[in-house]
Structure formats: C-alpha cells, structure tokens
Write a protein that holds these residues in place. Structure first.
Motif, mmCIF file in Angstrom:
data_model
loop_
_atom_site.group_PDB
_atom_site.id
_atom_site.type_symbol
_atom_site.label_atom_id
_atom_site.label_comp_id
_atom_site.label_asym_id
_atom_site.label_seq_id
_atom_site.Cartn_x
_atom_site.Cartn_y
_atom_site.Cartn_z
ATOM 1 N N ASP A 137 38.148 -3.478 -59.894
ATOM 2 C CA ASP A 137 37.509 -4.284 -58.681
ATOM 3 C C ASP A 137 38.140 -3.641 -57.494
ATOM 4 N N SER A 138 37.523 -3.858 -56.357
ATOM 5 C CA SER A 138 38.244 -3.448 -55.114
ATOM 6 C C SER A 138 38.847 -4.560 -54.423
ATOM 7 N N ILE A 139 39.545 -5.129 -55.264
ATOM 8 C CA ILE A 139 40.197 -6.421 -54.643
ATOM 9 C C ILE A 139 41.577 -6.179 -54.567
ATOM 10 N N ASP A 140 42.319 -6.538 -53.450
ATOM 11 C CA ASP A 140 43.602 -6.249 -53.000
ATOM 12 C C ASP A 140 44.546 -7.310 -53.869
ATOM 13 N N ALA A 141 44.136 -8.636 -53.745
ATOM 14 C CA ALA A 141 44.983 -9.779 -54.048
ATOM 15 C C ALA A 141 44.057 -10.734 -54.322
ATOM 16 N N ALA A 142 44.611 -11.949 -55.064
ATOM 17 C CA ALA A 142 44.006 -12.872 -55.602
ATOM 18 C C ALA A 142 44.820 -14.041 -55.328
ATOM 19 N N ILE A 143 44.310 -15.493 -55.103
ATOM 20 C CA ILE A 143 44.770 -16.685 -55.206
ATOM 21 C C ILE A 143 44.594 -17.099 -56.560
ATOM 22 N N HIS A 144 45.702 -17.415 -57.478
ATOM 23 C CA HIS A 144 45.613 -17.734 -58.852
ATOM 24 C C HIS A 144 46.185 -19.159 -58.970
ATOM 25 N N PHE A 145 45.466 -19.860 -59.831
ATOM 26 C CA PHE A 145 45.878 -21.314 -60.225
ATOM 27 C C PHE A 145 46.142 -21.132 -61.692
ATOM 28 N N GLY A 146 47.177 -21.553 -62.205
ATOM 29 C CA GLY A 146 47.487 -21.645 -63.729
ATOM 30 C C GLY A 146 49.053 -21.131 -63.994
ATOM 31 N N HIS A 147 49.029 -20.898 -64.949
ATOM 32 C CA HIS A 147 50.447 -20.481 -65.483
ATOM 33 C C HIS A 147 50.907 -18.904 -64.810
ATOM 34 N N PRO A 148 52.113 -18.570 -64.873
ATOM 35 C CA PRO A 148 52.374 -17.306 -64.186
ATOM 36 C C PRO A 148 52.187 -16.159 -65.122
ATOM 37 N N HIS A 149 51.038 -15.823 -65.401
ATOM 38 C CA HIS A 149 50.670 -14.822 -66.271
ATOM 39 C C HIS A 149 49.242 -14.241 -65.885
ATOM 40 N N THR A 184 35.303 -28.196 -64.902
ATOM 41 C CA THR A 184 35.221 -27.191 -66.483
ATOM 42 C C THR A 184 36.452 -26.449 -66.489
ATOM 43 N N THR A 185 36.950 -25.920 -65.300
ATOM 44 C CA THR A 185 38.039 -25.094 -65.394
ATOM 45 C C THR A 185 39.621 -25.611 -65.889
ATOM 46 N N ARG A 186 39.327 -27.181 -65.779
ATOM 47 C CA ARG A 186 40.776 -28.106 -66.339
ATOM 48 C C ARG A 186 40.123 -29.008 -67.192
ATOM 49 N N PRO A 187 39.516 -28.730 -68.445
ATOM 50 C CA PRO A 187 38.980 -29.502 -69.348
ATOM 51 C C PRO A 187 39.835 -30.769 -69.633
ATOM 52 N N GLN A 227 33.385 -26.993 -59.519
ATOM 53 C CA GLN A 227 34.373 -26.792 -58.309
ATOM 54 C C GLN A 227 34.799 -28.342 -57.609
ATOM 55 N N PHE A 228 36.003 -28.235 -57.358
ATOM 56 C CA PHE A 228 36.520 -29.418 -56.776
ATOM 57 C C PHE A 228 35.699 -30.095 -55.702
ATOM 58 N N ALA A 229 35.073 -29.304 -54.760
ATOM 59 C CA ALA A 229 34.353 -29.822 -53.557
ATOM 60 C C ALA A 229 33.193 -30.379 -54.110
#
Length: 298
Positions: free
Chosen positions: A144-156, A199-202, A226-228
């Motif tokens: 993917d042509s992505i340089d960085a991403a915001i990640h929520f989860g465990h440090p993996h 759904t991402t936090r069942p 989504q939270f929104a």
C-alpha cells in the motif's frame, strides 16, 4: 539502499499501460480507444512486452483475448504498481517543494481528535502535505502507498514499528432522557437496557461488566462499525454505548450525552503510530511523529 532489478526486466511504462488496459477491459479495441492509439499499435505493444518477458500473457481467440494464468497474476501486480506511480506523481505535482505524508486514520479518531489539531502541524511544517485515508484494520505497508497509520490495539503490527501515542478510557454513555426512562443508577441496571456495540470491539461490554463485578450471561444489542454512528445512536436514545471519553467531550459538555453510570474503564489496548522501519527517517513522517507524540501527551 535497495537496488533495482536489471533494466531488461523493467518494461517501459507505455508497454505496461497497454497491457494493463487490455487486461482490465478484455479488449484490444477498448484499450486502443482508452489510450488514444490504433488497435495495431496496442497489439504491437503487447507482443513487445511478451517478447521482453519471454512469457505469453494473453490467449488469442478469434477477435477476443483473455489472460493466461501468468498474465492474470502479472496484471494484478502491474495495476497496483501503475496506481502507485500515478499517486506519487500526483502528490509531487500537488506539492513540488515539500514532502507528502500519506496517513491512514481511524474514522472517529481522525475526525474528532486529529483533524482539529492538524492546522498546528501544517503551520509549523509549511512544506509538508498530508493525505488522509481511512483504514479500520492493519494492512501490509509493502502493498500500500501509505507512509504511516494510526493503530488502536496491542503493540503488534507485522512489518511495522510502533510509537505509543495515548491510552484510552471509555464510559457507558446515553442521552439524559434515556437514563431517566430506564431508571439507570447502578452498573447492574445496564443489564436491562439496550446496549450498543462496536464490531471492532466485540467484547468491550463484557470487559466493562467484569471490571464492575456484574454477573452476566449474554450481552446483546445493536452493532455499529464506527464510534461516530454509535454515539449518534446513543444521542438519539437507541441505547447505551461504551465510548472513549476523549472523543465525546463536546457531547458531554452540551449535555447531549451523559454517563449512564459514572464508571470509566481503561482500555487494555492503546493508540500507536505505525510505520514501516525503512520510512522511519522520512522527513515528513519524522516531523509528524514528533508532533503527534507531543499532542497526545498534552
């Protein structure tokens, strides 16, 4: 520095563009029309590419063509490569004097927390352009042509480095009238109220009940991605949502939402900035990383 393959394995973009167009449209005629070339010119380019690679890419059947198995696999990779070249060229044209940072964000985090603060970063880094795209889950940076991403989860995150940003506390939130109607006073009372789930936090509600010593069997309710939208549903009186407090500060201040029960839970997961190791020293990314860490700490 990674070396490029021998030039004899690097076909010209004109040959690749012709191949990509024919593979996508399934027609030399359609590709010729798309590329503003003659049919014979497109056919010659396909032949030239096959000769250079030493592989047959298409099966010719009367007036039609279809990809060989090898051609189909090659088309998928070439299409992505051409897309990335086009994206890089567009980014360069839009910002010829500075760097571009392609950042993947989580929707609500991006709109509620990051976007209102980005002006400060751009003012301090006038040569940098940030492009935002939405990603709900981790992905392979190599594809993917992505340089960085915001990640929520465990440090993996396989193949990525992670920089810690912040922790998170959630609170069961609903509108004031909903709390009155359902006479919610204790954590146990929420077992009888409609609950809203992400759904991402069942298992978020199960964790919250367990942390508050509430025995439960099944926790059911509406699902949101989504939270929104979950927050809007809670405002509309559809139920109680377990929401990050830092994302609903405005709603809490206005009174659109209240804590159904004043029992915050610190999430086991955290927010991180993820990026491929080879991009760690890329100037726009390094500047953004330093800035967003300071913002999160503040």
């Amino acid at each position: 520095m990674m070396m490029l393959p021998s030039r004899r394995f690097l076909p010209s973009t004109s040959l690749l563009a012709a191949f990509e167009s024919v593979s996508r449209t399934g027609s030399v005629t359609a590709a010729a029309r798309e590329l503003d070339l003659t049919q014979s010119a497109v056919s010659r380019q396909i032949r030239a590419l096959e000769e250079q690679l030493g592989v047959e890419l298409f099966i010719r059947e009367r007036q039609t063509v279809r990809l060989t198995l090898a051609g189909d696999s090659y088309a998928r990779e070439i299409r992505e490569a051409l897309r990335r070249i086009s994206s890089a060229s567009l980014n360069l044209r839009a910002n010829p004097h500075g760097g571009t940072l392609n950042l993947a964000i989580l929707p609500t985090f991006g709109t509620r927390w990051l976007a209102p603060r980005l002006g400060r970063f751009l003012a301090a880094n006038p040569g940098v352009t940030i492009n935002l795209v939405t990603r709900l889950s981790s992905f392979d940076f190599r594809l993917d042509s992505i340089d960085a991403a915001i990640h929520f989860g465990h440090p993996h995150w396989p193949g990525a480095e992670l920089t810690f940003l912040m922790s998170e506390k959630t609170v069961p939130a609903c509108n004031p009238e909903f709390r009155r109607q359902h006479a919610i006073e204790t954590a146990e009372h929420l077992l009888d109220a409609p609950l809203l789930h992400l759904t991402t936090r069942p298992d978020a509600w199960e964790q919250w009940f367990a942390d508050n010593g509430v025995t439960f069997r099944n926790v059911q309710g509406m699902l949101f991605d989504q939270f929104a939208t979950a927050a809007q549903a809670a405002i509309a009186g559809l139920g109680v949502a377990l929401l990050p407090t830092f994302l609903i500060q405005d709603e809490l201040k206005r009174g659109d939402l209240v804590a159904a029960v004043d029992r915050e839970m610190e999430s086991k997961e955290r927010y991180y900035l993820a990026y491929p190791p080879e991009r760690a020293d890329y100037a726009p990314l390094a500047a953004f990383r330093d800035w967003v860490v300071r913002e999160a700490a503040a």
